[in-house]
Design a protein around this motif. Structure first.
Motif, PDB file in Angstrom:
ATOM      1  N   ASP D  95      34.044  40.795  44.909  1.00  0.00           N
ATOM      2  CA  ASP D  95      34.824  40.482  43.709  1.00  0.00           C
ATOM      3  C   ASP D  95      33.931  40.476  42.475  1.00  0.00           C
ATOM      4  O   ASP D  95      34.263  41.044  41.437  1.00  0.00           O
ATOM      5  N   PHE D  96      32.804  39.815  42.666  1.00  0.00           N
ATOM      6  CA  PHE D  96      31.878  39.700  41.549  1.00  0.00           C
ATOM      7  C   PHE D  96      31.420  41.075  41.060  1.00  0.00           C
ATOM      8  O   PHE D  96      31.409  41.363  39.864  1.00  0.00           O
ATOM      9  N   ILE D  97      31.049  41.926  41.980  1.00  0.00           N
ATOM     10  CA  ILE D  97      30.597  43.267  41.594  1.00  0.00           C
ATOM     11  C   ILE D  97      31.691  44.020  40.860  1.00  0.00           C
ATOM     12  O   ILE D  97      31.441  44.670  39.841  1.00  0.00           O
ATOM     13  N   HIS D  98      32.904  43.912  41.384  1.00  0.00           N
ATOM     14  CA  HIS D  98      34.004  44.609  40.716  1.00  0.00           C
ATOM     15  C   HIS D  98      34.105  44.244  39.249  1.00  0.00           C
ATOM     16  O   HIS D  98      34.415  45.071  38.404  1.00  0.00           O
ATOM     17  N   LYS D  99      33.842  42.983  38.961  1.00  0.00           N
ATOM     18  CA  LYS D  99      33.969  42.520  37.574  1.00  0.00           C
ATOM     19  C   LYS D  99      32.778  42.926  36.714  1.00  0.00           C
ATOM     20  O   LYS D  99      32.898  43.017  35.503  1.00  0.00           O
TER      21      LYS D  99
END
Lengths: 201, 201, 201, 201
Positions: D95-99
């Motif tokens: 999730d973090f990477i996506h953001k």
DNA sequence: CATGAATGAGCCTTCATTCAT
DNA sequence: CATGAATGAAGGCTCATTCAT
């Protein structure tokens, strides 16, 4: 054109005249203009841009009178003789030189080295100036006031040689000499007319 | 002059003609000559020495016929008219150009930038060539074959303009043009004679 | 390779490692190498040439063992198990890193910025390394010593992850840490084998 | 954060990703952002400030879940197995990477060159993340669900290697590849569990 | 005598940063 | 607050020239 730009162009002209484009350094130009070297490149992307910004307008103006649409008209009413035509052209080009001496000098000095300058100029002369002068020559030959034993090409060549020869000597080779301008202009014209005029009947 | 030296000079001439002295690099000259960079400097102390080794002999030969002690004699026997004088000078200079075209081109291109070249040349012309030509002009004026309403200076200027103008156009500006050399030479002379000759009685 | 060239390359490696290619200046490299700045450019036409002269040989050697014609043979006689294959590869790459640590570091740091480096490398990996490793994986799967519920691509990915992960941690991220190399190598292999091995019947 | 500031940051991210911090110029960033060069320096005192404004928040968020006071709690109720712990961490980081993909990329690319970035990050990882993961590992070892023949450091290293290895491959090295995310995540976890899990009795 | 590696000054250009408008 | 002209230091690179081989 900002004041700083003007200083740059003037400095560039001074340096280019003296040392030629290749022999000039942007640092010297900047120093003479009293600006930082970087400032030159904010206004002109490259050193060559600076050169062309000086020299390209000159080319345009140099050929301007010859490519005017109403070039013929120059001769119509007031200049009904080859003599008055010569006189008009010569005086017009003298005015021009007075206004653009340094830029012209740079143009002359750099034309052997800058192909981007030389080729378009040559083409322009070949396509526009020569044919128009040829027409003028043929016209006065037909009219009987120029000798017909010379082909019009030679008439044009000899005329240009003497006009340019005078201008070159007067303004570039011996500008310091004590010229009697009026007299020398008239002599040049008189000489051309005597040399090219049709023999009196 | 060793074979290697010859290769250097020839390479230098090619490069100088194309890019001018300042725009040329000794490394390019060395490459084109097929020698090591150091070799150039063994024969010519500096790059400028190399330029002058090409151009100085030209200057000497350029003015040679005019500074000959027996310059007058040229005119005496065979050339008893201004016309034959013109023809002799013109043909002589054409021969000269044929032999030295590239070096002459370099000379012309560099003269605006090399004070060491320009000033001696100017002095030489002013001190030797002009006065001698002036004498010739005065002589033919006195003899009644050149018009006397022009000062001899103008006679000289117009004569030189047309000789140099022909040579420049023929060999430097439009060397590719389909010149009819014989005819154009004669026209040039004829033109000068008509323009400068004394009016027939 | 001359001694001076060696000094240049070593200095360049030091500086590139510390500041990256873009952040390094040729003047700093020259100073650190104890040569004149111009000397760098006699040996390497551009700064980028210098970078590539360091990094390109690395790429070649980096992929060398995987593109060997007899890559299969590696496994034949002595390495008849996936475990011995892993051990062979891992030790071989450790040797390689020991010899080329700084150049490798530069390679890793610059690959995001140098397309000329990245694309050929990617292509090479995709065309040569991956397929060969895939074959190995399939072979051991067929032979019943690797789990078959994973596609061979995942086997390859997980294997590479752990080999590269060990090497990266050991030599680039935490080189100072008190590693027990032998033990950690064996654990890594043991881990992979446990994770990927076929379940005991 | 004003709209102009946003445009600057976005432009900076684009350029930094492509050319790296050192290889980027503020003028290119300004052009891409559609603002004047000076505007950048009104909001960020230096170019480095701009870099850090992008990258520092990332560092904070990168380590955030690991430094939370209730990090343990994450495991308590719902994640009572190492497997569910891994799954939670992995999904959370995805999730973090996506953001934050571009900022993360810049972080990764610049960390070798920016000591102010590297050292605090290293310290943070060493002081907070590693010890906490170590505690988790020890806890599951004590609980009998992780193998005890590996020291907890190796457990941590191998776990991180595989989580980071997946994320790196998935989002940075081969983002274009046709990943079956769900399956590959499960395989990664399954692999870790098989490799690190205590042998079934 | 010829070589070409080495030099370091100087070249054109770019850059981050400042500041008057 | 935004602009963009101006800066001058520094960058990569070229050059004429030297000198050991």
């Amino acid at each position: 054109m900002t004041e700083k730009q003007l200083r740059i162009v003037n400095a560039a002209m001074e340096v280019f005249v003296e040392k030629g484009y290749s022999g000039s350094s942007t640092s010297e130009i900047a120093a003479k203009a009293g600006v930082a070297e970087g400032t030159i490149f904010r206004h002109y992307k490259t050193k060559k841009d600076l050169l062309f910004s000086i020299v390209t307008p000159i080319v345009a103006k140099l050929v301007a009178p010859f490519v005017m649409k109403d070039f013929y008209r120059v001769l119509d009413a007031p200049y009904s003789t080859y003599e008055s035509f010569l006189r008009a052209v010569l005086r017009n080009r003298i005015d021009f030189i007075h206004k653009h001496l340094p830029a012209l000098r740079i143009f002359l000095q750099e034309i052997p080295f800058q192909e981007e300058l030389r080729e378009p100029f040559k083409d322009m002369v070949a396509a526009n100036i020569i044919p128009r002068l040829r027409n003028v020559a043929e016209r006065f030959q037909a009219q009987g006031s120029l000798r017909v034993d010379f082909p019009p090409e030679s008439i044009v060549r000899l005329t240009m040689t003497n006009i340019l020869g005078f201008l070159l000597a007067r303004y570039f080779l011996l500008p310091e000499y004590a010229w009697d301008d009026e007299a020398e202009i008239e002599r040049t014209i008189d000489f051309i007319i005597h040399g090219l005029g049709a023999p009196r009947a």
